[in-house]
Motif scaffolding. Structure first.
Motif, PDB file in Angstrom:
ATOM      1  N   UNK A  13      -6.739 -11.263 -28.933  1.00 53.43           N
ATOM      2  CA  UNK A  13      -6.296 -12.458 -28.542  1.00 53.43           C
ATOM      3  C   UNK A  13      -7.196 -13.216 -27.902  1.00 53.43           C
ATOM      4  N   UNK A  14      -7.348 -14.734 -28.001  1.00 57.39           N
ATOM      5  CA  UNK A  14      -8.107 -15.531 -27.361  1.00 57.39           C
ATOM      6  C   UNK A  14      -7.268 -16.679 -26.883  1.00 57.39           C
ATOM      7  N   UNK A  15      -7.989 -17.462 -26.039  1.00 50.97           N
ATOM      8  CA  UNK A  15      -7.237 -18.846 -25.683  1.00 50.97           C
ATOM      9  C   UNK A  15      -7.145 -19.963 -26.745  1.00 50.97           C
ATOM     10  N   UNK A  16      -7.807 -19.609 -27.917  1.00 52.34           N
ATOM     11  CA  UNK A  16      -7.752 -20.754 -28.921  1.00 52.34           C
ATOM     12  C   UNK A  16      -7.742 -20.107 -30.282  1.00 52.34           C
ATOM     13  N   UNK A  17      -7.062 -20.724 -31.218  1.00 54.82           N
ATOM     14  CA  UNK A  17      -6.896 -20.256 -32.706  1.00 54.82           C
ATOM     15  C   UNK A  17      -8.436 -20.407 -33.352  1.00 54.82           C
ATOM     16  N   UNK A  51     -12.907 -21.243 -29.843  1.00 55.31           N
ATOM     17  CA  UNK A  51     -13.652 -21.769 -28.906  1.00 55.31           C
ATOM     18  C   UNK A  51     -12.975 -22.864 -28.297  1.00 55.31           C
ATOM     19  N   UNK A  52     -13.225 -23.122 -26.914  1.00 56.57           N
ATOM     20  CA  UNK A  52     -12.349 -23.975 -26.000  1.00 56.57           C
ATOM     21  C   UNK A  52     -13.320 -24.609 -24.938  1.00 56.57           C
ATOM     22  N   UNK A  53     -13.280 -26.042 -24.877  1.00 62.56           N
ATOM     23  CA  UNK A  53     -13.927 -26.705 -23.963  1.00 62.56           C
ATOM     24  C   UNK A  53     -13.139 -27.352 -22.797  1.00 62.56           C
ATOM     25  N   UNK A  54     -13.774 -26.983 -21.674  1.00 64.00           N
ATOM     26  CA  UNK A  54     -12.974 -27.519 -20.366  1.00 64.00           C
ATOM     27  C   UNK A  54     -13.984 -28.210 -19.588  1.00 64.00           C
ATOM     28  N   UNK A  55     -13.436 -29.370 -18.934  1.00 62.99           N
ATOM     29  CA  UNK A  55     -14.348 -29.963 -17.969  1.00 62.99           C
ATOM     30  C   UNK A  55     -13.534 -29.916 -16.620  1.00 62.99           C
ATOM     31  N   UNK A  56     -14.451 -29.792 -15.686  1.00 59.27           N
ATOM     32  CA  UNK A  56     -13.879 -29.359 -14.145  1.00 59.27           C
ATOM     33  C   UNK A  56     -14.738 -30.021 -13.288  1.00 59.27           C
ATOM     34  N   UNK A  57     -14.745 -29.688 -12.112  1.00 57.99           N
ATOM     35  CA  UNK A  57     -15.713 -30.038 -11.125  1.00 57.99           C
ATOM     36  C   UNK A  57     -16.249 -28.906 -10.208  1.00 57.99           C
ATOM     37  N   UNK A  58     -17.370 -29.020  -9.494  1.00 56.45           N
ATOM     38  CA  UNK A  58     -17.838 -27.784  -8.765  1.00 56.45           C
ATOM     39  C   UNK A  58     -16.547 -27.486  -7.663  1.00 56.45           C
ATOM     40  N   UNK A  59     -16.509 -26.210  -7.532  1.00 57.38           N
ATOM     41  CA  UNK A  59     -15.618 -25.903  -6.227  1.00 57.38           C
ATOM     42  C   UNK A  59     -16.248 -25.134  -5.221  1.00 57.38           C
TER      43      UNK A  59
END
Length: 395
Positions: A137-141, A144-152
């Motif tokens: 199992x993976x997070x995408x069929x 691949x998955x792209x995710x934008x965030x900010x520095x924490x």
């Protein structure tokens, strides 16, 4: 540290004040571009992180000759030079604002993570997750998955990536498997070299197993001592299958590149063309297309008689991709404004006596908000179909 997005640097923004405090040595500039940002984020000091981010932008501004315009335009632009020079060793967890690749594991799910600074400059974060084990199992069929965030603040890059992966996994109500078509494609894409010693090894078997002639697929349960021999046989067979596939692929490539063979003694031409109006012919503006233009093989001619710019008698030529032509007639009066327009041929269909072509205009570019030079308009992306007798050859 507060989680917020910083607006990207504006092309006309003045960075002379922070740039004046920077060292003149290139390596010192590049070291300052990453270390100070990461140190401030790990302390949770938002103000210091903002100041370090401004220094990063000032470095790009200084290396680019006092402007942000074009700083990410190509491989040698300062923005990309800094990213490459400051990149982490593949496999090591990068610092904040430092490009890198590393491995993240959440339970039995493993992912190859690519990290880089995202929208808003060094304090932005862009994570790309790639599947490691294709049969789990993976997070995408798609794998691949792209995710934008900010520095924490007070968290390392891999800790944030692991939290994102766990959150995306928890969103799924049921296990998500990589679809067969994507699994087959990804199975042929090798993983980076630094993952060669991964334990346990990456599971990259395709979903569709193609057994070539001379081989048999066997699925058995054996004692350990016999399983050892079977695995050795399987490894040897896999190497032979891979070599056979490569040989077939090379053979197909040679055949495709060579084109159909032709008997030298044959009187048939290698390319059937059509008769196009000569200089002394009247263009049928607004009239219906001639029967020869719509019926494959309707003309007995074997080449195209096309108009030339010299105004002399028509020459015997062939339509070919890359040639420039002028539209001299149209199939309906509503398209009369197309007459005189110049086009460039992309594809030629001798059987239907037609070509696919696009407008003879240059590609135009623009600079986006990130300072990168991108395509604004590409005429080759819009193609139309024309009959041979609608065109006059120019070059």
């Amino acid at each position: 540290m507060a989680k917020k997005r910083k607006p990207p640097a504006q092309p006309g923004q003045d960075w002379s004040a922070p740039a004046a405090e920077l060292p003149g040595d290139r390596d010192e500039l590049l070291a300052a571009a990453v270390v100070e940002i990461d140190a401030a984020i790990m302390r949770g000091d938002g103000a210091a992180a903002e100041a370090a981010s401004d220094k990063y932008e000032a470095i790009i501004w200084k290396m680019n000759g006092g402007t942000h315009v074009g700083s990410m335009a190509d491989h040698e632009s300062p923005g990309q030079v800094i990213e490459r020079h400051c990149a982490a060793v593949p496999g090591d967890v990068p610092l904040w604002s430092q490009r890198g690749q590393f491995l993240v594991t959440v339970g039995d799910m493993r992912a190859l993570v690519e990290y880089e600074a995202g929208y808003g400059g060094p304090l932005g974060a862009h994570f790309q997750f790639h599947v490691i084990d294709l049969d789990r199992p993976f997070i995408s069929e798609t794998g691949y998955r792209s995710h934008f965030d900010t520095a924490r603040g007070l968290m390392t890059v891999d800790e944030v990536a692991r939290g994102i992966l766990a959150a995306l996994r928890a969103e799924k109500k049921r296990p998500v498997m990589v679809e067969a078509s994507y699994r087959d494609r990804l199975a042929d894409d090798p993983l980076p070299a630094w993952l060669a010693g991964l334990e346990p090894p990456a599971r990259r078997e395709p979903a569709t197993v193609t057994v070539p002639p001379g081989f048999v697929l066997v699925d058995v349960v054996l004692p350990s001592h016999r399983a050892f021999i079977a695995r050795r046989w399987a490894a040897e067979a896999a190497a032979k299958v891979k070599a056979a596939r490569a040989a077939r692929s090379n053979a197909k490539g040679k055949i495709k590149g060579a084109g159909p063979e032709r008997d030298p003694a044959s009187s048939e031409p290698t390319m059937t063309c059509s008769t196009v109006k000569a200089d002394d012919a009247e263009p049928a503006q607004g009239g219906p297309a001639s029967p020869e233009a719509t019926i494959p093989g309707g003309s007995t001619a074997t080449c195209s008689i096309a108009r030339n710019d010299d105004g002399g008698p028509a020459d015997l030529v062939e339509f070919k991709p890359g040639q420039r032509c002028e539209i001299v007639s149209v199939h309906h009066p509503v398209f009369a404004h197309y007459i005189g327009k110049r086009i460039i041929i992309v594809k030629v269909h001798p059987d239907t006596r037609q070509v696919w072509a696009h407008d003879d205009r240059p590609v135009t570019y623009k600079t986006n908000r990130a300072g990168r030079r991108v395509v604004d308009s590409d005429p080759s992306c819009i193609q139309s179909c024309y009959g041979f007798d609608q065109l006059r050859l120019i070059t």
